[in-house]
Enzyme design. Structure first.
Site, PDB file in Angstrom:
ATOM      1  N   ILE A   1      -6.687  10.674   8.960  1.00 48.23           N
ATOM      2  CA  ILE A   1      -5.350  11.239   8.729  1.00 48.23           C
ATOM      3  C   ILE A   1      -5.442  12.349   7.688  1.00 48.23           C
ATOM      4  O   ILE A   1      -6.018  12.157   6.610  1.00 48.23           O
ATOM      5  CB  ILE A   1      -4.363  10.150   8.260  1.00 48.23           C
ATOM      6  CG1 ILE A   1      -4.301   8.989   9.271  1.00 48.23           C
ATOM      7  CG2 ILE A   1      -2.967  10.747   8.031  1.00 48.23           C
ATOM      8  CD1 ILE A   1      -3.780   9.326  10.643  1.00 48.23           C
TER       9      ILE A   1
ATOM     10  N   GLY B   1      -0.539   4.612  -1.322  1.00 47.77           N
ATOM     11  CA  GLY B   1      -1.699   5.179  -0.637  1.00 47.77           C
ATOM     12  C   GLY B   1      -1.354   6.442   0.143  1.00 47.77           C
ATOM     13  O   GLY B   1      -0.202   6.895   0.151  1.00 47.77           O
ATOM     14  N   GLN B   2      -2.377   6.997   0.804  1.00 46.26           N
ATOM     15  CA  GLN B   2      -2.203   8.282   1.494  1.00 46.26           C
ATOM     16  C   GLN B   2      -1.078   8.212   2.528  1.00 46.26           C
ATOM     17  O   GLN B   2      -0.182   9.057   2.536  1.00 46.26           O
ATOM     18  CB  GLN B   2      -3.513   8.685   2.189  1.00 46.26           C
ATOM     19  CG  GLN B   2      -3.444  10.072   2.814  1.00 46.26           C
ATOM     20  CD  GLN B   2      -4.468  10.281   3.925  1.00 46.26           C
ATOM     21  OE1 GLN B   2      -5.063   9.341   4.429  1.00 46.26           O
ATOM     22  NE2 GLN B   2      -4.655  11.529   4.307  1.00 46.26           N
TER      23      GLN B   2
ATOM     24  N   LYS C   1     -11.143  -5.028  10.488  1.00 45.35           N
ATOM     25  CA  LYS C   1     -10.075  -4.524  11.365  1.00 45.35           C
ATOM     26  C   LYS C   1     -10.142  -5.174  12.754  1.00 45.35           C
ATOM     27  O   LYS C   1      -9.104  -5.444  13.360  1.00 45.35           O
ATOM     28  CB  LYS C   1     -10.138  -2.996  11.462  1.00 45.35           C
ATOM     29  CG  LYS C   1      -9.590  -2.288  10.215  1.00 45.35           C
ATOM     30  CD  LYS C   1      -8.102  -2.561  10.029  1.00 45.35           C
ATOM     31  CE  LYS C   1      -7.545  -2.022   8.734  1.00 45.35           C
ATOM     32  NZ  LYS C   1      -6.169  -2.483   8.462  1.00 45.35           N
TER      33      LYS C   1
ATOM     34  N   TYR D   1     -15.303  -2.672   6.774  1.00 44.85           N
ATOM     35  CA  TYR D   1     -13.939  -2.240   7.116  1.00 44.85           C
ATOM     36  C   TYR D   1     -13.682  -2.467   8.612  1.00 44.85           C
ATOM     37  O   TYR D   1     -12.667  -3.052   8.998  1.00 44.85           O
ATOM     38  CB  TYR D   1     -13.792  -0.757   6.757  1.00 44.85           C
ATOM     39  CG  TYR D   1     -12.462  -0.143   7.087  1.00 44.85           C
ATOM     40  CD1 TYR D   1     -11.269  -0.661   6.593  1.00 44.85           C
ATOM     41  CD2 TYR D   1     -12.389   1.007   7.888  1.00 44.85           C
ATOM     42  CE1 TYR D   1     -10.056  -0.065   6.888  1.00 44.85           C
ATOM     43  CE2 TYR D   1     -11.181   1.607   8.180  1.00 44.85           C
ATOM     44  CZ  TYR D   1     -10.011   1.070   7.680  1.00 44.85           C
ATOM     45  OH  TYR D   1      -8.813   1.666   7.964  1.00 44.85           O
TER      46      TYR D   1
ATOM     47  N   GLY E   1       0.825  -1.218   0.000  1.00 47.11           N
ATOM     48  CA  GLY E   1       0.000   0.000   0.000  1.00 47.11           C
ATOM     49  C   GLY E   1       0.852   1.258   0.000  1.00 47.11           C
ATOM     50  O   GLY E   1       0.447   2.299   0.511  1.00 47.11           O
TER      51      GLY E   1
HETATM   52  N1  SER Z   1      -9.776   7.033   7.546  1.00 46.82           N
HETATM   53  C1  SER Z   1     -10.441   5.767   7.666  1.00 46.82           C
HETATM   54  C2  SER Z   1     -11.771   5.781   7.021  1.00 46.82           C
HETATM   55  O1  SER Z   1     -12.371   6.833   7.022  1.00 46.82           O
HETATM   56  C3  SER Z   1     -10.591   5.395   9.121  1.00 46.82           C
HETATM   57  O2  SER Z   1      -9.498   4.660   9.503  1.00 46.82           O
HETATM   58  O3  SER Z   1     -12.222   4.791   6.556  1.00 46.82           O
END
Ligand code: SER
Length: 324
Positions: free
Chosen positions: A177, A15-16, A151, A147, A12
């Site tokens: 983030i 990614g950001q 996790k 998601y 990844g």
């Molecule tokens: N930034 C992520 C999301 O919004 C949260 O971990 O899915």
């Protein structure tokens, strides 16, 4: 005892977080010792030219293992994941990448006797039943997104591999983030980044969550610091492994907009909540990160004022150069 980190594989990496973390890791561990990988997005020139880069698919064990052998990898930083918004559009893909992909990484780490694996988790592990203010590290984990489900399973799976196979696995629950370099993709907290881009480009922003939506957030320099500090902590000091809350700042959209207006007075925000509102409402407003502070010395450096000034300066400069 933690083993020495020499050759790191980052999944990844385009990614950001991955795109900035890879560069920070290269600075610390040496350009050739940090192998960046992505699935299909082209890397930026600096990412591609500063060290090895490959396209892989974490769901294919062979494609990961080939790079592990070729570069004598002893540490994996596993950033590849499908985030909350995209996960609701395609839950099967989120499960496949987030669970089967992760299990491949863990199995490879076990079979190649890796020194360390870092796998991030998220505030998405929380959900209804969790106290939403100052959310404890150890509390109810009943998320409502795929998601979040992946996790929570991931955190448990990591602990299972620590206990059963003696692997050194670490992870932290990232909040939203915020960064000026690479855009996030498919998350619920993406509005907190998009608002800065739109403030600079159009002086207005149509937000997909309500004005009073308040979530924990973190500026990228703190995110990089948290990740690298956790990687360097003595393993024996850790009572938790893959599930550290890390706090930095919490604000609602009105507060963020007002902070931006201090610099761009004509900035206006409108609100048009979509399916991500329910996701945001199920997540904490703030987290208790005392475990991270006690076990590996976590302390954030950035607040909303400093972050906003820095974001607007960086994006404003790029906009003037016609690069935004
Ligand atoms: N930034 C992520 C999301 O919004 C949260 O971990 O899915």
């Amino acid at each position: 005892m933690a083993k020495e980190i020499k050759n790191i594989l980052v999944t990844g990496a385009v990614g950001q977080i991955g795109s900035e973390l890879t560069l920070a890791l290269r600075e610390k561990y040496g350009n050739d010792n940090v192998v960046a990988t992505g699935r299909k997005t082209e890397p930026s020139p600096v990412l591609r030219d500063s060290g090895p880069f490959y396209f892989i698919n974490v769901c294919s064990r062979e494609s990961v293992e080939e790079i592990v052998k070729k570069h004598d990898i002893d540490t994996i930083v596993h950033m590849a994941a499908i985030l909350s918004g995209d996960g609701e559009k395609n839950p099967a893909l989120a499960w496949d990448v987030n669970m089967n992909g992760m299990m491949n990484i863990l199995d490879i780490a076990r079979d190649h006797k890796m020194a360390q694996v870092l796998i991030p988790s998220s505030i998405a592990v929380f959900g209804p039943g969790t106290p939403l203010e100052n959310t404890p590290n150890d509390t109810v984990l009943k998320p409502t997104t795929m998601y979040g489900v992946s996790k929570v399973c991931g955190e448990l799976l990591c602990d299972y591999y620590v206990n059963k196979y003696g692997l050194d696995i670490r992870g932290l629950r990232y909040p939203g983030i915020i960064s000026a370099e690479t855009l996030p993709g498919g998350g619920t907290t993406d509005y907190a980044v998009a608002i800065y881009y739109e403030a600079i480009k159009n002086k207005k922003y149509n937000c997909f969550v309500k004005a009073d939506t308040r979530l924990p957030m973190m500026y990228m320099p703190d995110c990089i610091k948290a990740t690298m500090d956790l990687m360097e902590a003595p393993f024996d000091n850790l009572k938790h492994h893959s599930d550290f809350n890390v706090g930095s700042m919490s604000f609602d959209v009105t507060t963020l907009a007002n902070e931006i207006k201090k610099h761009i007075p004509e900035f206006e925000v409108s609100y048009d909540p979509d399916f991500r509102q329910a996701i945001a409402d199920s997540w904490p407003s703030s987290v208790d990160d005392s475990a991270a502070r006690e076990e590996w010395g976590w302390a954030p450096s950035w607040d909303i004022e400093g972050m906003t000034k820095d974001m607007l300066e960086k994006l404003g400069k790029r906009h003037k150069e016609g690069k935004l």
